[in-house]
Design an enzyme around this catalytic site. Structure first.
Site, short mmCIF file in Angstrom:
data_model
loop_
_atom_site.label_atom_id
_atom_site.label_comp_id
_atom_site.label_asym_id
_atom_site.label_seq_id
_atom_site.Cartn_x
_atom_site.Cartn_y
_atom_site.Cartn_z
N LYS A 55 -0.63 -18.18 2.90
CA LYS A 55 -1.26 -16.98 2.33
C LYS A 55 -0.55 -16.49 1.08
CE LYS A 55 -2.79 -13.64 5.03
NZ LYS A 55 -2.74 -12.67 6.16
N ASN A 93 8.31 -8.26 1.42
CA ASN A 93 7.83 -7.81 2.74
C ASN A 93 8.90 -8.00 3.81
OD1 ASN A 93 7.83 -10.53 3.21
ND2 ASN A 93 5.67 -10.71 3.73
N LYS A 150 -3.14 -9.82 -15.36
CA LYS A 150 -4.29 -9.75 -16.30
C LYS A 150 -4.59 -8.29 -16.63
CE LYS A 150 -9.15 -11.08 -16.03
NZ LYS A 150 -9.71 -10.17 -15.04
N GLY A 198 -4.09 -11.32 -10.95
CA GLY A 198 -5.01 -10.21 -11.24
C GLY A 198 -4.25 -9.03 -11.83
N TYR A 237 3.57 -25.52 2.70
CA TYR A 237 4.34 -25.07 1.52
C TYR A 237 3.92 -25.85 0.29
CZ TYR A 237 8.59 -23.93 -1.21
OH TYR A 237 9.49 -23.51 -2.17
N GLY A 288 15.10 -11.92 -1.46
CA GLY A 288 15.48 -13.28 -1.10
C GLY A 288 16.63 -13.79 -1.95
N TYR A 348 -5.84 -19.38 -14.86
CA TYR A 348 -5.77 -18.05 -15.49
C TYR A 348 -5.29 -18.16 -16.93
CZ TYR A 348 -7.03 -14.73 -11.85
OH TYR A 348 -7.73 -13.96 -10.95
N SER A 389 7.99 -16.16 -1.19
CA SER A 389 7.52 -17.26 -0.34
C SER A 389 8.63 -17.68 0.60
CB SER A 389 7.13 -18.49 -1.17
OG SER A 389 6.74 -19.55 -0.31
#
Ligand code: UDP
Length: 329
Positions: A93, A34, A107, A104, A147, A12, A161, A77
């Site tokens: 999503k 993607n 971490k 995740g 958004y 992007g 987190y 995004s």
């Protein structure tokens, strides 16, 4: 051994500039996208270089990187109002499932993560200029809600987190940014105005053009993100240019620069279009010693040069001309 960075949304506008920055600073770059709104053309110049890898992957699915990972920049995004309407579920999503995957991963790898948040979390603001302590005024079910709320959730889960797992997190609240590699026809103001000038079409200003924005040149913003990532600031930091202009004056400025023989015409104002927006960058100045350096005229010149270099096919490719439900009837 070189430090490794994963950049999502790498094909992007901002993601590709971040790839350039980290690559030029000597990092090994893993670029992920993607390609729903990104374009591999933005990474062509890095393709095949040692220390640069591209992975075609949707981060809303399980996301893994082999080997060590020191840094993550989550910039995947859709980011234009037209895209939120076209792909609202993907927008939600990536801002919810996607960030969970990346936190995740961070971490697991003990990596530091910077997330791209946005001035949209302030919605149509009642406080002006917007400082980081302001909580915002967002319509959750309006066209921008998918958004804005995803980005608000993203800040919440990133902060959780940080506090619960002690993860090293950074939150960049990015205000309107422009420069080379913006998509020409994604409905955003500047590419719209330049594209219209180059095609000889009238320039479309929405509403009466009295709504304001503050435009930051991409090189300044990337410099700010880099500084933020390597700072110790885990609170959100506004990054943007505090020089404010009405959209009508902005359209006049662009028209003067392009010299096109076209008119400025007024169109209906989109639903929930913020009336004013300007970052208070006190925090960025204090904790990062950062402020934008490139003034708008210089930034616009550089951006115009880029758009002039596009092919006729790129210039006339029409992604979304129909603003549909976005415009108030
Ligand atoms: N805008 C406009 N004409 C266009 C595209 C956008 O007048 O062809 C307006 C839009 O309604 C908004 C401003 O320009 O008030 C900035 O729009 P952009 O989509 O670039 O950013 P955002 O609204 O997300 O800040």
């Amino acid at each position: 051994m070189r430090e490794r960075v994963l950049i999502t949304g790498a094909a992007g506008f901002l993601g590709s500039h971040l790839c350039d920055k980290f690559f030029s600073e000597g990092f090994e770059v893993i670029a992920m996208d993607n390609l729903i709104t990104g374009d591999l053309k933005n990474l062509e110049h890095l393709n095949g270089k040692e220390g640069f890898t591209f992975k075609h992957h949707d981060v809303t699915n399980f996301t893994h990187v082999e080997g060590k990972l020191d840094h993550i920049l989550h910039f995947a995004s859709p980011a234009s109002p037209i895209d939120y309407l076209r792909i609202p579920i993907q927008t939600l999503k990536v801002g919810s499932l996607g960030i969970h995957r990346l936190l995740g991963l961070a971490k697991d790898k003990k990596a530091r993560i910077t997330i791209a948040s946005t001035s949209e979390i302030y919605g149509d603001p009642e406080v002006h200029p917007q400082h980081e302590e302001y909580w915002g005024s967002v319509n959750p079910i309006g066209p921008r809600g998918v958004y804005d709320e995803a980005k608000r959730f993203q800040e919440a889960i990133t902060t959780a987190y940080h506090t619960y797992h002690g993860l090293e997190t950074r939150i960049a609240r990015i205000f309107n940014t422009y420069g080379p590699r913006m998509r020409l026809n994604d409905g955003r103001a500047l590419p719209a105005f330049i594209g219209q000038s180059l095609r000889g079409e009238d320039i479309t200003v929405f509403g009466d053009g009295s709504q304001t924005r503050s435009f930051c040149y991409v090189d300044d913003l990337i410099d700010g993100i880099f500084k933020l990532h390597f700072s110790s600031e885990s609170r959100p930091v506004n990054l943007g240019n505090p020089v404010e202009i009405s959209i009508l004056d902005f359209a006049k400025e662009v028209l003067k620069l392009t010299g096109a023989d076209v008119k400025i015409i007024l169109k209906d104002l989109p639903i929930d279009d913020p009336k004013k927006r300007r970052p208070d960058i006190t925090r960025a100045k204090e904790v990062l010693n950062w402020e934008p350096k490139i003034d708008r005229l210089e930034g616009l010149k550089r951006t115009f040069e880029y758009f002039k270099s596009l092919s006729k096919e790129e210039l006339t490719r029409n992604e979304h001309k129909d603003f549909g439900a976005y415009i108030k009837k």
